[in-house]
Design a protein around this motif. Sequence first.
Motif, short mmCIF file in Angstrom:
data_model
loop_
_atom_site.label_atom_id
_atom_site.label_comp_id
_atom_site.label_asym_id
_atom_site.label_seq_id
_atom_site.Cartn_x
_atom_site.Cartn_y
_atom_site.Cartn_z
N GLY A 1 0.82 -1.20 0.00
CA GLY A 1 0.00 0.00 0.00
C GLY A 1 0.85 1.25 0.00
N PHE A 2 1.92 1.24 0.81
CA PHE A 2 2.83 2.40 0.88
C PHE A 2 3.46 2.66 -0.48
N ALA B 1 2.43 1.66 -3.42
CA ALA B 1 1.42 2.02 -4.42
C ALA B 1 1.00 3.47 -4.26
N LEU B 2 0.83 3.90 -3.00
CA LEU B 2 0.42 5.29 -2.76
C LEU B 2 1.49 6.25 -3.27
N SER C 1 3.75 5.78 -5.54
CA SER C 1 3.94 5.81 -6.99
C SER C 1 2.72 6.40 -7.70
N ALA C 2 1.59 6.51 -6.99
CA ALA C 2 0.41 7.08 -7.63
C ALA C 2 0.42 8.60 -7.59
N ILE C 3 1.23 9.18 -6.70
CA ILE C 3 1.25 10.65 -6.57
C ILE C 3 2.46 11.18 -7.32
N ASP C 4 2.21 12.12 -8.24
CA ASP C 4 3.30 12.59 -9.09
C ASP C 4 4.23 13.56 -8.37
N ARG D 1 4.48 15.75 -2.03
CA ARG D 1 3.19 15.27 -1.54
C ARG D 1 3.24 13.76 -1.33
N LYS E 1 4.87 13.01 2.01
CA LYS E 1 4.08 13.30 3.20
C LYS E 1 2.91 12.34 3.32
N ALA E 2 2.24 12.05 2.19
CA ALA E 2 1.11 11.12 2.24
C ALA E 2 1.61 9.75 2.69
N ILE F 1 2.23 9.69 6.46
CA ILE F 1 1.03 9.51 7.29
C ILE F 1 0.58 8.06 7.26
N LEU F 2 0.63 7.46 6.07
CA LEU F 2 0.22 6.05 5.97
C LEU F 2 1.14 5.16 6.79
#
Lengths: 249, 222
Positions: free
Chosen positions: A144-145, A147-148, A150-153, A157, A160-161, A164-165
């Motif tokens: 999940g970490f 994937a998250l 690599s999904a944010i360009d 951000r 930081k996201a 938090i995860l």
Amino acid sequence: MNNRLINWFKYASPQSFYPIAGKMIPWFWALAAVFGVAGLYIGFGVAPTDAQQGEGYRIIFLHVPAAWMSMFIYLVMAFWAALGLAFNTRLSGMMASALAPTGAVFAFLALWTGALWGKPMWGAWWVWDARLTSELILLFLYIGFIALQSAIDDPRRADKAGAILALVGVVNIPIIYFSVKWWNTLHQGSSVSLTKSPSMAMTMLWGMLLCALAFWMYSIAVALMRARSIMLERERHTEWVRALLTDKE
Amino acid sequence: MLTLIRAVISRDLRLAMRRQADIVSAMFFFIIVVSLFPLGIGPEADLLRKLAPGVLWVAALLATMLSLPRLFADDHRDGTLEQLALAPQPLGLVVLGKVIAHWLVSGLPLALLAPILGIQFDLSNDALWVLTVSLLIGTPALSGIGAIGAALTLGVRGGGVLLSLLVLPLYIPVLIFGAGAVDATVTGLGPQAHLSLLGALTLGGVFFAPWATAAALRIALE
């Protein structure tokens, strides 16, 4: 005291960390190789055959260190994540995202070697045991970490996201571990636990510790290498990266 | 403080009531998923009774997750979320209000529907009661934890799939204790221990999750 603080923060900038990481990497690789060879030699050559489990038990020399590392790397990752959120340093996020794939690989390796061991010993590749399940959940958290992130360009951000995860996950890990344990006691009782093994020969313990050290050194080396690539990628517009790359040519 | 939370709840409820199709489709998703299991497994009553707690709880998790992306997406799109973040009141409280509103339109109807579906699985009256109570206690935690995932995936590519990847592993303790409570009733042990732990998870989740969600929202709004 003040001087030392300044020195520490000096290496928090990618520009000064990049060369020192480059110098450290070969050492960690060498140490990983030395400890690895020694640990495997003791594990497969010196350590006695187990009375009950035969030769099959030797997988623990890979399995246990991999499981340790998978859990420990998550804690280190969460530590860097917290540091990054608190001090807003660029390097922390890079370290966290550099560690995640290594941790995921170790979690997978622990599950895989465990399955290889479980087939001859328990007669099953997979059992819904507390430890197996929580290790599987740990693998999910790593995925999940990754994937998250690599999904944010935008890398800031993403850092930081991801932080938090990672922190939410680290709060959840003890809960998951214990909930799985309590849930499991309803269904099945005993399973083989390594921590409770009555007598572990000294050589076995040494082999395992050496292998764990080898995995440590490997993790540090790989994480530093990955962090260096992330640095180059993210700082490609800066002067120092440009200077570095033109020097090499 | 309470007026703020109440205002957010009533606003979100009014918005939800104007779009009832969203709520109803999540409910029907729940009903259909639960109904698929007897069709796939076969109609033996013993087997169904054993599977019912897990099936109903997993379906509830999935139905809750289905409605999560809308928690912040609409407010993000029309700029309301930025205004809420700029307000002098702490963003965590606003999130708490939104979580409660989300539970009222997703968790609460699920809990009320569950006993009717439980009858299909031939559960005893006691088990039906415990199922309803466990869903009533447990679903607020799902809304709370889910809000963190919804905030982290706000405006991200492929947010829906990513959301399930992030949130489902964190839902596992709730699932274990929720289904465990019903299971314990079916097998004759008391459900109290499971329900207490479920309550603890919910209290912890609803208390802490809004602050993590608020931090994630601020990152998304940067």
